[in-house]
Structures are given as C-alpha cells and as structure tokens.
Design an enzyme around this catalytic site. Structure first.
Site, PDB file in Angstrom:
ATOM      1  N   TYR A  39       0.832  -1.210   0.000  1.00 49.24           N
ATOM      2  CA  TYR A  39       0.000   0.000   0.000  1.00 49.24           C
ATOM      3  C   TYR A  39       0.864   1.257   0.000  1.00 49.24           C
ATOM      4  CZ  TYR A  39      -3.870  -3.058   1.597  1.00 49.24           C
ATOM      5  OH  TYR A  39      -4.804  -4.051   1.738  1.00 49.24           O
ATOM      6  N   HIS A  97       0.309 -11.716   2.073  1.00 51.73           N
ATOM      7  CA  HIS A  97      -0.692 -10.942   1.334  1.00 51.73           C
ATOM      8  C   HIS A  97      -1.386 -11.766   0.245  1.00 51.73           C
ATOM      9  CE1 HIS A  97      -1.703  -6.509   0.232  1.00 51.73           C
ATOM     10  NE2 HIS A  97      -2.725  -7.295   0.014  1.00 51.73           N
TER      11      HIS A  97
END
Length: 267
Positions: A39, A97
């Site tokens: 991110y 992730h």
C-alpha cells in the site's frame, strides 16, 4: 476472536489522505488499523498513530508481507522495515498478502518464516490472506491452525465464499472480510435497500452488519469523518434471521479482486 471485529482498511489511501483518515478514525473510536507493504503507506500510518496520542497497546495493527518478500532472504528484514515505518517494535498481526502460485512461492517455508518472526517478537500473531482451501490446509499442516489467526479474504453479499468460510470456521480460524461492499456495487442493491429502510440504516451499514453477524471481522475504508462513524454504527444493527436469509440469496460469485499473477484457483 483475537482480532477486533471492526477496523479501518487503508488500501488505496496515500500520503496526507491516509494520515488524516487514520487520525480521524482513531478520534471517533477505531482501534484496529489494517495496512500492507504494497500500500506504500505504512510510514504515514505510523505517523498518524504517533500523532493521535492513542497508546500503542490500545491498538491492533495489521500489515501484510508483499509477494516479492516471500522468501528466506527478505521476509523478516522486510517486516523489520515495516516496523520502522510504523514506528513500533511489533505489529499485532502479520499476513501473507497473496499466495501467488504463479510465482512458485514456497508457502511451507513462508509459514515457517512467519512463525520465526512471531518467536522473535516482531509480530504478536500471524495469518494468511487470499488463500484457497488447499493453501489454507497447507498452512495449517505447516504451523498448526492455532497459530493462524485469520484468513483475510474478499467477502461481500455478492461473494459469500461458503466452502472456504466453512473450512475456516471448522478450524477456528477467524475470517476477515475485505471488499465487503464489492467496490460499492452492493450499495444500490434493492434487497439491501429494503432491509436498510426497515432498520433506518444505509445499505453500507447493512452489508457491514451482515458480515459482522456472520462472525467476520471487517475493515472498511473511508476518508470522511461521518462515513467512518456510520460504518462503526453498523455494529449496533441487529439483522433478523429473515434479513440474513435474504442476503444469502444475493450470492452471485461476484469476485472483484482476482489478479492473475497472485490469485489462487478459487474454490
């Protein structure tokens, strides 16, 4: 449930926008923040937490290890980098992730490395994200279900993932729902609108209340104070068995997030 049922997601929030969103969320009562290496906002999240005056031990902080770091050389060093950015000695939860089968990631080695990170005190808990049933089973076989806090997966009224959810519940692994609003697509749903009208609520709140009532943790993201507050208020909504049944019928395998290089074969 180890992880708080309600948190703030920070996907796609960057720079001052994420600083402000996190600060506001903490002001209005959020105590869980979800970020990730990819991110590119961990430093800003850390900055906002530090500026908020909320004590670190009052917060539940999650990050996720990006695919390029899912190897022996990089996993633990990359987590240490994340901790520096987040201005903390340890996160509460670290997730893989994506399993990224196309990239030949050794998930057994990765789960063992996450366990090492936990033993080294870099993270309080570990978990997985976007794992299908077979990959979840492999993770369980490697470290034991008791060490897998959650599988964070896309779940919305349009994508209910029943098989995978049942398997996780069987193993007492918490389910975290991301993309609970299906990129906003559920907001105009007539069934949800009708239920919302009965409860004097918004369709957003109904979708979140549905996920919470299913026992999922949620991490909706918003930058607006009033939306952040309204999202939290979904916790006060009690949906009837009939409401829940109507939402079950909305299932349409409506998957929004399916990156070819990263996603598994879904169940």
């Amino acid at each position: 449930m180890i992880l708080p049922a309600f948190g703030l997601g920070t996907f796609r929030l960057k720079d001052q926008v994420v600083v402000d969103a996190v600060k506001t969320a903490l002001e209005v009562g959020y105590r869980a923040i979800d970020t990730a290496q990819i991110y590119d906002n961990e430093a800003e999240v850390g900055q906002a937490i530090q500026a908020s005056g909320v004590a670190r031990d009052q917060l539940f902080l999650t990050t996720k290890i990006w695919v390029s770091n899912l190897n022996e050389q990089d996993l633990i060093p990359s987590l240490k980098d994340s901790l520096v950015k987040l201005k903390t000695d340890a996160v509460n939860l670290t997730l893989v992730h994506w399993p990224a089968p196309q990239k030949n990631i050794d998930l057994v080695a990765v789960m063992q490395l996450l366990m090492q990170a936990k033993q080294q005190g870099l993270t309080q808990h570990i978990g997985i994200s976007n794992f299908n049933i077979a990959q979840t089973q492999l993770a369980i076989d490697t470290v034991g279900a008791e060490h897998i806090t959650t599988n964070q997966i896309e779940l919305s009224p349009y994508l209910q993932n029943a098989k995978l959810v049942d398997m996780l519940k069987q193993h007492e692994i918490d389910v975290t729902s991301y993309m609970t609003l299906a990129y906003g697509k559920v907001l105009q749903d007539p069934v949800l609108k009708a239920i919302a009208a009965q409860h004097q609520a918004s369709t957003v709140q109904i979708a979140l209340a549905w996920a919470l009532q299913r026992g999922f943790a949620v991490i909706p993201s918003s930058t607006q104070r009033e939306h952040l507050i309204q999202n939290l208020q979904a916790q006060q909504i009690q949906l009837s068995a009939d409401d829940m049944q109507q939402i079950v019928a909305l299932e349409r395998n409506g998957r929004e997030v399916n990156p070819a290089e990263l996603a598994p074969e879904w169940d």
